[in-house]
Write a protein that holds these residues in place. Structure first.
Motif, PDB file in Angstrom:
ATOM      1  N   UNK A  79      -8.273  10.092  40.925  1.00  0.00           N
ATOM      2  CA  UNK A  79      -8.262  11.543  41.165  1.00  0.00           C
ATOM      3  C   UNK A  79      -9.059  12.301  40.093  1.00  0.00           C
ATOM      4  N   UNK A  80     -10.040  11.648  39.511  1.00  0.00           N
ATOM      5  CA  UNK A  80     -10.837  12.261  38.453  1.00  0.00           C
ATOM      6  C   UNK A  80     -11.436  13.609  38.877  1.00  0.00           C
ATOM      7  N   UNK A  81     -12.130  13.710  40.037  1.00  0.00           N
ATOM      8  CA  UNK A  81     -12.721  15.012  40.410  1.00  0.00           C
ATOM      9  C   UNK A  81     -11.676  16.128  40.501  1.00  0.00           C
ATOM     10  N   UNK A  82     -10.527  15.823  41.112  1.00  0.00           N
ATOM     11  CA  UNK A  82      -9.487  16.832  41.229  1.00  0.00           C
ATOM     12  C   UNK A  82      -8.923  17.216  39.856  1.00  0.00           C
ATOM     13  N   UNK A  83      -8.798  16.194  38.965  1.00  0.00           N
ATOM     14  CA  UNK A  83      -8.285  16.453  37.626  1.00  0.00           C
ATOM     15  C   UNK A  83      -9.254  17.333  36.832  1.00  0.00           C
ATOM     16  N   UNK A  84     -10.536  17.012  36.907  1.00  0.00           N
ATOM     17  CA  UNK A  84     -11.547  17.800  36.194  1.00  0.00           C
ATOM     18  C   UNK A  84     -11.566  19.228  36.707  1.00  0.00           C
ATOM     19  N   UNK A  90      -7.929  25.752  34.936  1.00  0.00           N
ATOM     20  CA  UNK A  90      -6.904  26.140  33.972  1.00  0.00           C
ATOM     21  C   UNK A  90      -7.542  26.833  32.751  1.00  0.00           C
ATOM     22  N   UNK A  91      -8.643  26.267  32.265  1.00  0.00           N
ATOM     23  CA  UNK A  91      -9.300  26.857  31.098  1.00  0.00           C
ATOM     24  C   UNK A  91      -9.851  28.237  31.431  1.00  0.00           C
ATOM     25  N   UNK A  92     -10.493  28.350  32.598  1.00  0.00           N
ATOM     26  CA  UNK A  92     -11.108  29.625  32.961  1.00  0.00           C
ATOM     27  C   UNK A  92     -10.083  30.682  33.330  1.00  0.00           C
ATOM     28  N   UNK A  93      -9.103  30.316  34.089  1.00  0.00           N
ATOM     29  CA  UNK A  93      -8.160  31.304  34.619  1.00  0.00           C
ATOM     30  C   UNK A  93      -6.989  31.585  33.695  1.00  0.00           C
ATOM     31  N   UNK A  94      -6.645  30.619  32.843  1.00  0.00           N
ATOM     32  CA  UNK A  94      -5.490  30.810  31.974  1.00  0.00           C
ATOM     33  C   UNK A  94      -5.910  31.132  30.536  1.00  0.00           C
ATOM     34  N   UNK A  95      -6.700  30.230  29.948  1.00  0.00           N
ATOM     35  CA  UNK A  95      -7.067  30.420  28.552  1.00  0.00           C
ATOM     36  C   UNK A  95      -8.096  31.540  28.371  1.00  0.00           C
ATOM     37  N   UNK A  96      -9.051  31.643  29.307  1.00  0.00           N
ATOM     38  CA  UNK A  96     -10.111  32.654  29.193  1.00  0.00           C
ATOM     39  C   UNK A  96     -10.067  33.616  30.372  1.00  0.00           C
ATOM     40  N   UNK A 377     -19.035  36.145  30.184  1.00  0.00           N
ATOM     41  CA  UNK A 377     -20.071  35.155  30.502  1.00  0.00           C
ATOM     42  C   UNK A 377     -19.694  33.792  29.931  1.00  0.00           C
ATOM     43  N   UNK A 378     -19.036  33.803  28.777  1.00  0.00           N
ATOM     44  CA  UNK A 378     -18.611  32.532  28.184  1.00  0.00           C
ATOM     45  C   UNK A 378     -17.534  31.853  29.011  1.00  0.00           C
ATOM     46  N   UNK A 379     -16.818  32.632  29.827  1.00  0.00           N
ATOM     47  CA  UNK A 379     -15.792  32.045  30.695  1.00  0.00           C
ATOM     48  C   UNK A 379     -16.391  30.995  31.612  1.00  0.00           C
TER      49      UNK A 379
END
Length: 436
Positions: A79-84, A90-96, A377-379
């Motif tokens: 499930x690598x593609x789904x995990x990536x 998560x990084x874009x929507x939660x952290x940034x 833009x960095x997001x």
């Protein structure tokens, strides 16, 4: 064996202990058949071993194929593609996320921090030095012919607009305000003193006295007779008179060179008085304007400007290739003066931002807008970086990346399998005894 035992984790040791307890319980049951304690002990040990093996299989199946079992195992690599994609989201929507970005920016005082950084001496020196380099690079990027033509036209226009009277007046004011008029007069006196003290001057003075004597006695026989009689009796000595005049001129030169002496002040006052009269004379006005027009028309401003800019560009280009500062190396005074001017403008700009509330507000909004846009833009850029990094990992590296972060919890899941299995086995055995 001891080395292998040290490499085992707590879950592996627990599973091995469950297996050893199962073997012990089985031996006890076979040795004492029909013994309810031995049966219950075997029941619990069997459930603990089964629970431990089941949880080991489940945890291992997340990353690998336990015992080569192919169905629904090695879930993370498959499930690598789904995990990536999930990590990127998560990084874009939660952290940034936009909300978090603007929330943190509102807490950060951008303008005070920027001003404090700009006021540091090292920052000021570095930025002004960099601005000089920008000026050099800007000059090198421009068209040389267009630059020289424009500069020559401006110089010629400036020369044509100059009024000689205004120039002389400004020069006089500068000489008075700076004190250079006293210095110039003192230097002139010092330069004249050796000439006054020379034998040529003495001879010239004697000749001048002789001519004066001849002028006064010419056509007067009685006067000529008295002059000859005075010279014969040494009543009048022209050499001595020339010496007296020479010594007097030397004394005047010394007084003229003395700062603040009455003679120096009187000479300067007379000079400025006569300069003002001359500057207002119509003939002098016409003469200076004709001279200015003649000089302006004959000056090779275009040629000189073109040659100067060409040599300057060649120096700049050569020194840029050597990674040196051409202004500082060839024109240190111009470099230092330019640095002082830029630093003065730099200080005035910071002071203006600090004192002007409206400007400070505009600069603060501008900084906020720039940083917010950059972070938005960095997001997307962070998402691309995370995706590329995770996609380049091998299956083993990806497994270690995830496993190392949650290893204690996974080990406890496996140990809990044996512990919970033993507890459930005990409960089930007690229920069997109850219903039996």
């Amino acid at each position: 064996m001891a080395f292998l035992w040290k490499d085992w984790n707590s879950a592996d040791k627990t599973l091995l202990a469950a297996f050893a307890i199962f073997v012990l319980a089985l031996a006890t049951h076979l040795y004492s058949p029909g013994n309810r304690f031995a049966e219950g002990f075997l029941f619990c040990a069997e459930a603990a071993l089964v629970g431990g093996i089941a949880d080991w299989f489940a945890v291992t199946a997340l990353f690998k194929k336990p015992l080569g079992f192919p169905w629904h195992t090695a879930i993370l690599p498959r499930r690598r593609p789904q995990f990536v994609k999930a990590c990127v989201t998560m990084v874009q929507k939660e952290f940034f996320s936009r909300r978090k970005i603007f929330h943190h920016l509102e807490k950060f005082h951008l303008l005070p921090t920027l001003l404090a950084w700009l006021k540091e001496p090292a920052t000021k020196e570095q930025l002004t030095h960099q601005m000089i380099h920008y000026l050099r690079d800007f000059l090198l990027r421009q068209d040389a012919d267009a630059q020289s033509s424009t500069l020559a036209a401006k110089l010629r226009e400036a020369v044509e607009d100059v009024e000689p009277e205004d120039l002389f007046g400004a020069l006089g004011r500068w000489l008075q305000e700076s004190g250079r008029d006293h210095e110039a007069l003192a230097r002139i006196a010092e330069m004249l003193r050796p000439r006054i003290a020379s034998d040529e001057t003495h001879a010239y003075l004697r000749q001048m006295l002789e001519r004066y004597e001849k002028t006064q006695t010419e056509g007067n026989a009685f006067g000529q007779f008295l002059a000859m009689l005075a010279e014969a009796t040494h009543i009048v000595d022209l050499d001595e008179a020339a010496d007296i005049m020479q010594r007097q001129l030397l004394a005047m030169a010394d007084e003229l060179a003395e700062a603040g002496s009455p003679l120096q002040e009187n000479v300067l006052a007379l000079f400025y008085e006569q300069a003002a009269v001359l500057n207002g004379d119509m003939d002098f006005h016409l003469m200076t304007h004709e001279l200015k027009d003649s000089i302006t028309s004959e000056l090779p401003i275009e040629f000189v400007t073109s040659e100067a800019l060409q040599h300057l560009r060649e120096h700049f280009a050569a020194d840029k290739a050597r990674s040196v500062d051409p202004l500082e190396e060839h024109l240190p005074m111009l470099h230092s003066r330019l640095a002082v001017l830029l630093q003065g403008e730099y200080d005035r700009a910071i002071a203006l931002i600090e004192t002007d509330a409206e400007l400070r507000k505009s600069v603060g909004h501008f900084l906020y807008d720039i940083i917010a846009r950059s972070m938005l833009h960095a997001q997307a850029l962070v998402g691309v970086i995370v995706e590329r990094v995770l996609s380049r990992l091998t299956d083993e590296q990806l497994n270690h990346l995830v496993y190392d972060k949650v290893e204690p919890d996974l080990l406890w899941i496996r140990m809990n399998g044996s512990i919970v299995g033993a507890g459930i086995g005990l409960v089930m055995y007690l229920l069997l005894l109850l219903f039996h």
